[in-house]
Motif scaffolding. Structure first.
Motif, PDB file in Angstrom:
ATOM      1  N   GLN A 201      34.383  40.981  42.279  1.00 15.44           N
ATOM      2  CA  GLN A 201      33.028  41.887  42.192  1.00 15.44           C
ATOM      3  C   GLN A 201      33.373  43.173  43.209  1.00 15.44           C
ATOM      4  O   GLN A 201      33.763  42.841  44.232  1.00 15.44           O
ATOM      5  CB  GLN A 201      32.110  40.967  42.340  1.00 15.44           C
TER       6      GLN A 201
ATOM      7  N   GLY B 266      37.466  46.109  44.292  1.00 18.91           N
ATOM      8  CA  GLY B 266      37.600  44.707  43.691  1.00 18.91           C
ATOM      9  C   GLY B 266      38.378  43.785  44.131  1.00 18.91           C
ATOM     10  O   GLY B 266      38.945  43.053  43.153  1.00 18.91           O
TER      11      GLY B 266
ATOM     12  N   ASP C  51      35.710  41.393  35.662  1.00 17.73           N
ATOM     13  CA  ASP C  51      36.584  41.708  36.666  1.00 17.73           C
ATOM     14  C   ASP C  51      36.237  43.353  37.156  1.00 17.73           C
ATOM     15  O   ASP C  51      36.600  44.037  36.263  1.00 17.73           O
ATOM     16  CB  ASP C  51      37.771  41.397  36.575  1.00 17.73           C
ATOM     17  N   ALA C  52      36.149  43.546  38.327  1.00 18.22           N
ATOM     18  CA  ALA C  52      35.778  44.970  38.754  1.00 18.22           C
ATOM     19  C   ALA C  52      37.131  45.613  39.125  1.00 18.22           C
ATOM     20  O   ALA C  52      38.137  45.176  39.810  1.00 18.22           O
ATOM     21  CB  ALA C  52      34.729  45.003  39.908  1.00 18.22           C
TER      22      ALA C  52
END
Length: 222
Positions: free
Chosen positions: A10, A25, A53-54
């Motif tokens: 995140q 991330g 998923d960042a």
């Protein structure tokens, strides 16, 4: 061979020692799943292939050819010894997949893995360490040390999408007949440029940026 954990990151703020900030991330953590994995689209527009998923820096990370990053638990264990017993949790290197029983850095470019029932991935390149990664780990001289070690893990593109979860089996369903591994590709674009011509054996399976560097090097040698 299996998937130990599926790791999702995140956005979290980071600050470089040089004073530059932003979100990253890199702080990935295991999740229970299942997690859908798809082709995220071209670099610059697409981020991670994993749902949720960042990827905060789309200029340098993410996209179809870096949809998934895998790293072996065995290499994390080796780094624990190298770092004097520091505990390294699954996902700490920013990897999406932490594997067991699979030679990830030794995987050949173009090698294909089936993960779980449906997902098929293809190895494209090793991972180049950056200052964000170094700042995240907090180890002195980390970029140099990681580069010298040469166990880079592997980036993969999505050939067939699917959902995965921790414990899923990993099967190598295709292994090319060349000898260009993720680790060799990494050395060629970092510390051993004379290896660049050898990368051409991997053809279009190779990450496009590495393929371009190899072709330019060969052209200069003329």
């Amino acid at each position: 061979m299996k998937l130990l954990t599926v790791n999702i990151g995140q956005p979290r703020p980071t600050a470089h020692p040089q004073g530059r900030g932003g979100d990253t991330g890199t702080h990935t953590r295991p999740v229970e799943g299942p997690v859908e994995v798809i082709d995220p689209g071209p670099k610059g527009d697409g981020g991670s292939g994993l749902a949720g998923d960042a990827v905060c820096d789309l200029r340098h990370h993410g996209g179809s050819d870096q949809a998934v990053y895998a790293f072996a638990r065995e290499e994390l264990d080796a780094w624990e010894r190298e770092l004097g017993g520091r505990k390294l949790a699954n996902g700490v290197f920013g990897e999406n997949f932490t594997t067991l029983g699979l030679d990830v850095s030794g995987a050949r470019i173009g090698e294909r893995w089936r993960v779980g029932t449906d997902l098929v991935l293809e190895v494209t390149s090793g991972r180049i360490p950056c200052r964000t990664f170094a700042h995240h780990l907090g180890e002195k001289g980390w970029v140099r040390r990681f580069t010298q070690q040469g166990a880079t893990g592997a980036y993969l593109r999505v050939i067939e999408p699917g959902a995965v979860r921790a414990g899923d089996p990993v099967e190598i369903v295709h292994r090319p007949d060349h000898e260009v591994t993720a680790a060799l590709q990494f050395r060629a674009v970092t510390t051993e440029r004379t290896l660049l011509p050898a990368l051409l054996a991997a053809g279009d399976a190779l990450h496009p940026e590495a393929l371009r560097k190899a072709r330019e090097y060969v052209a200069r040698q003329g």
